[in-house]
Design a protein around this motif. Structure first.
Motif, PDB file in Angstrom:
ATOM      1  N   SER A 180       1.176  -1.054  -0.156  1.00  0.00           N
ATOM      2  CA  SER A 180      -0.164   0.442   0.207  1.00  0.00           C
ATOM      3  C   SER A 180       0.256   1.434  -0.029  1.00  0.00           C
ATOM      4  N   GLY A 181       2.239   0.903   0.737  1.00  0.00           N
ATOM      5  CA  GLY A 181       3.235   2.290   0.125  1.00  0.00           C
ATOM      6  C   GLY A 181       2.769   3.353   0.590  1.00  0.00           C
ATOM      7  N   GLY A 211      -1.107   4.311   1.828  1.00  0.00           N
ATOM      8  CA  GLY A 211      -1.375   3.711   2.549  1.00  0.00           C
ATOM      9  C   GLY A 211      -1.228   4.110   4.354  1.00  0.00           C
ATOM     10  N   HIS A 239      -7.481  -1.063   5.543  1.00  0.00           N
ATOM     11  CA  HIS A 239      -6.011  -1.817   5.311  1.00  0.00           C
ATOM     12  C   HIS A 239      -5.369  -3.006   5.443  1.00  0.00           C
ATOM     13  N   ASN A 240      -6.019  -3.717   7.294  1.00  0.00           N
ATOM     14  CA  ASN A 240      -6.002  -5.296   7.218  1.00  0.00           C
ATOM     15  C   ASN A 240      -6.607  -5.924   5.871  1.00  0.00           C
ATOM     16  N   ASP A 241      -5.884  -7.327   5.235  1.00  0.00           N
ATOM     17  CA  ASP A 241      -6.239  -8.165   4.857  1.00  0.00           C
ATOM     18  C   ASP A 241      -6.722  -8.914   5.186  1.00  0.00           C
ATOM     19  N   PHE A 278      -2.825  -5.212   0.181  1.00  0.00           N
ATOM     20  CA  PHE A 278      -2.415  -4.223   0.797  1.00  0.00           C
ATOM     21  C   PHE A 278      -0.814  -4.590   1.209  1.00  0.00           C
ATOM     22  N   ALA A 279      -0.495  -5.961   1.435  1.00  0.00           N
ATOM     23  CA  ALA A 279       0.802  -6.011   2.731  1.00  0.00           C
ATOM     24  C   ALA A 279       1.430  -6.250   1.816  1.00  0.00           C
TER      25      ALA A 279
END
Lengths: 365, 365, 365, 365
Positions: free
Chosen positions: A253-254, A257, A265-267, A285-286
């Motif tokens: 996500s950089g 993110g 954001h949690n996958d 996102f990780a």
């Protein structure tokens, strides 16, 4: 401790200056019995070499690679692999006017400050010519990764403010083919066209422009990366930042993110199908890396390159005495570095992955 | 090769898990005769410790540091400096429910994948608790840098989408004072207020949010950084990316710089005043680093942190068998990591600079 | 670059001074899932600890080891293993008289010359007390080796001019039992008796004496050792020479082998029995190592220790100002170091073998 | 982690096989501004090259060195120095008969065991030809040491059972001149004569013989060496043991010292003359090194070489299938390796000292 080596188990040391006799690289730690396909190494170098299109420098170098050691009857022997690339077009006279003048945003001044001596011909050791050695070594790393089903793919996703759209990335071979069909190495043909037009215009103005390269790694098993300092993304970040002109690195996500909430954001991990050994998350996102260790999902990252410092304009600057001076735009340089840098990004990524792949082999007793 | 060491000449090795007996760090390579101010080391740890405000985790740890070796009568002796921080509030039972469940966007799964065994108590080694050891070592590095006039300052410049304005950075001491007057550690009071309100709201929602930290280094002499791989910004980038939750790093003009033309981006050197030895450029897109070597200007970089993965919501996930599972939001965690991470960013920057400072001592015969 | 780490993949870093709070060691790179038997570690330390017999120093240290990290539910987790040994009997006042005087053949002067500062209490970092940390780490290495059928055995083969005869070495367990039945740790009871008598006489004279330790490694597979610099015997040699008081190392035929002809010295390989995978030679002048790589035969080497420098005689010397001075024999020291050094030799050998065992895991693709 | 690099700050990586295209070395970490005298480097190589006398192998190699990088206008630039030595007389057909047969006491079997593949031509990587690269790099190290007044001198002190008497070593230049006047490189002419006669007789018998080389270092300042593992003598020991055919290393009093009493062995420091800064002891059993750190006295050590394994006799052995086989004495080899090894010993000593010299530069803040 000087800094011309990279990697721990798959370790390279590069040498050579822009206008010296040759550049090259020693790979120490390539496992034995790997098929070393010299044609593949050469084809990778061909993607980086100068003079390949109207939007690259016109310096002429065939960049022909020679294997000096470490390969016997086509296979690695476990001993150091030395790869040599002679310099051919050492037109040093182009640089005679720069002996005593510090080119703006080049490394001339800092090499003088650090070493008190400087091979001023074409940037000497600070020239991006050194990256040819990385590409050669990276090609060997790619051969190792390929044996284990790991693929690395990069392409240009921004030139100046022109951004490529997000692409479907299931088939890297297909993307590679599209990428190689245009001289800017963007896997989206329409954006590529726009980028090329823009670079060509910039070039005609005697100017340069920056850009971004995105990279994706497929087939990486879970477990690569060594906490707490040699996290996989930390090593990738260092590798990318060590490439000439790179000013930024982000993965997954950089930077964007950092604007999100945790709940966004949690996958979320997905239950495994009965016959699957694969870890999968709904989102990524990780960027394929958790706690610095690959999780088996695609690894994704992006690299930002500043515009090339050499422009064909006259610029004010100073000389070694600190006095005002002027530098004229001369020589042969790239209006935009990213098309040639795509294979450098891949090479450095491959070197990190090969190294971490070997390092992971000793994680469990 | 495991990855728990950082630096070449000023080299640290950290150890310890979140809920073990203690965490700590060995510094090997701290030069002899440095005054080791243990109160300063403790004060740095106090800035990172949990429970310091309403917007940090309520875990209680005094994080009291003890020097086990390497210091004699207040001075470093050139032998390894061991710093120990006992864990006090090891409320492991909070984590009993996670033994077999992989928390989303945590490192649980990958540690299992890599090692086949995992200290599941509070994240074990993957916990950000490890960074206390870095802060302790970084404090020693700061003492070394201070002797040579090098100052490192970081502060929170973004929380979610709230960005601080650019600040005048001539007086880092003044900024530090402002920063320490608010619990979010932003050197702009108005923005700080806004950030704190936002984090508090996020916290009440049981959610978390990411942010960014900017860092500036003043007084760094020209010459630090080791081409071609251990460029100063490459080492800084790796250092930052090795911090828990970091997803991006940029220095100088960063990602935005990649959108510019060379004629816009080049930093024009200024003629030196008669009595000056200093290199100065009109702009500082280079972020104080050219060709990977410091040029004597301010070093500037920015670090992006993802939102903390632990949220107080129930989340779907899987267990070690790959089956669907649910995780409940429990435990004591930070709604936003950046206020406590400011001193970690500074510590890692100081460690890189101390290391490169020593490495540069052998550049010339 | 300081020198307190040893090994590449199985890497240790020791810390601590003779009269500081504690000594200890971090093992970074111990593979996960190894059973960590703390009783075994302690039993190894007990073989090195002071005060164990009339021929060792009477300093009282229980040398109780504590595991701070890296072990969970009895197994290594792949994270750094920190082992701590508190110092108990820090009778520093014994050494007050040495603050300003350089003891003959001790490291007092050189630490001052190198660092300009010195923890003078009991030799500080230069004390052989540091080797307790090595023994603790070496015990973990032995646990790893044992899993792979590799055994390390050392014993005292010379004290002064008293030499043990060559022993049959097929059964190391039997030899170990004999060795532990006498306080000088020689596996030949008759020689042991003679050695003990001699050391006791030397002790009564207030003098000290040197000696030699022989080591044999059984069960080492072929393939360990990394040409061309990290040859197995080169790493063993460095390991042994890094032990306090060691002045010589030889392996296989050693110094005597240099007097032979090639036709005498060559080890003739034996045809393999139908069901054997083992390489065997008629003789073993090679000491189990060819070209720096183990060949599967027993590895044999010998280590020479100088006499302990601390004697109970008055000696002439100089002080820090370079003036003539006298030093009186005081304190608690060993008349002969080799009985306690046997387990140090084994520990260092185990550390080298564990490291090379892991390194060899990545030799082939 | 492969083992083809040596040194930490003055770091070399060698590459190349006996019968490949070339061998060479990269020096990373040579400080900038050192005068690089290529004639000196070549003259050092000339002392090691084959075919120089009747008692060395008749393989013809001019061993002409070429500098590929890192030197500009005669001076080092701080960038990697690459030195290349092409192989000329690659008479591989001499070795065709050895493809499948393991030569006794050679590394053929172990390379197969380790890597599963082997460049069998002339020993491949295990050939002592690799040491030419060390000599070239060592010559650069000598140039660095010379600038700081450090001299390294070695000569042959034993061939078989013929031992040279102890020599007066105040004037190393004089000894060097004597040494170079005889082909066995012993600084005592009478012994040299005897040694040459003996080697010649051994050669005529188709046999080989071992020997010893003694080395002395003058002008080394106090302070070099990094406790506790990278002790100066530990690094010297490893360096020497990494040379082909070396089976033993001792420094100062060595093995014989282990037979002495402390009261005999202690070196008594002498009061300093009013104007002296030098530390001096009445005897030098310490070999110039205390606690692993140089004390300013002469550094002395001795190295034992086994007899060359290649003899011109037929020998029994086995093939790769483990079956009985016979090997005939053919090819071109040395009857005694020590005359050519003198400069290799010096080179490795110089590399250790240059490295430790640089490392010591960061000992004090």
């Amino acid at each position: 401790m000087a800094g011309n080596s990279f990697g721990q188990l798959f370790r390279i040391t590069t040498f050579g200056e822009s206008h010296g006799i040759a550049i090259g690289v020693i790979i120490d730690g390539c496992p034995a019995q790997l098929d070393i396909d010299i044609d593949f190494i050469q084809s990778e170098l061909d993607k980086r070499k100068p003079g390949q299109s109207k939007i690259t420098t016109q310096r002429k170098e065939s960049d022909t690679v020679q294997i000096l050691s470490g390969v016997f009857e086509g296979k690695s022997t476990g001993t150091p692999i030395a790869l040599l690339i002679p310099n051919e077009d050492q037109r040093s006279k182009d640089y005679g006017h720069n002996v005593d003048v510090y080119r703006p945003s080049h490394a001339d001044y800092v090499y003088d400050a650090k070493y008190g001596i400087r091979d001023h011909r074409g940037g000497g050791r600070s020239s991006a010519r050194e990256t040819a050695a990385r590409v050669a070594a990276g090609a060997v790393a790619k051969l190792l990764l390929k044996q284990h089903g790991i693929e690395v793919f990069a392409h240009v996703t921004s030139v100046g403010k022109i951004d490529a759209p997000n692409l479907e990335t299931n088939d890297l071979s297909a993307l590679l083919q599209i990428r190689e069909e245009n001289i800017v190495r963007c896997a989206d043909p329409a954006t590529a066209h726009e980028m090329i037009e823009f670079i060509d215009a910039v070039r005609k103005d005697g100017d340069t422009v920056g850009g971004k390269i995105s990279c994706i790694v497929k087939g990486c098993p879970a477990g690569l990366g060594e906490p707490v300092f040699d996290k996989l993304h930390a090593d990738l970040g260092k590798a990318m930042l060590s490439i000439n002109a790179v000013h930024g690195f982000e993965y997954g996500s950089g930077f964007a993110g950092s604007e999100l909430l945790g709940s966004q954001h949690n996958d979320i991990p997905q239950p495994k199908a009965a016959d699957s050994k694969v870890f999968q998350t709904r989102t990524n996102f990780a960027g394929g890396i958790l706690g610095g260790i690959s999780n088996g999902m695609d690894i994704t990252f992006k690299v930002a390159f500043k515009p090339v410092a050499t422009i064909m304009h006259n610029q004010q600057t100073i000389n070694a005495a600190g006095e005002a001076s002027e530098i004229k735009g001369k020589g042969r340089h790239d209006p935009c570095v990213v098309p040639r840098a795509v294979v450098i990004v891949e090479a450095m990524a491959a070197l990190v992955l090969a190294d971490q792949f070997l390092r992971n082999k000793v994680s469990i007793v």
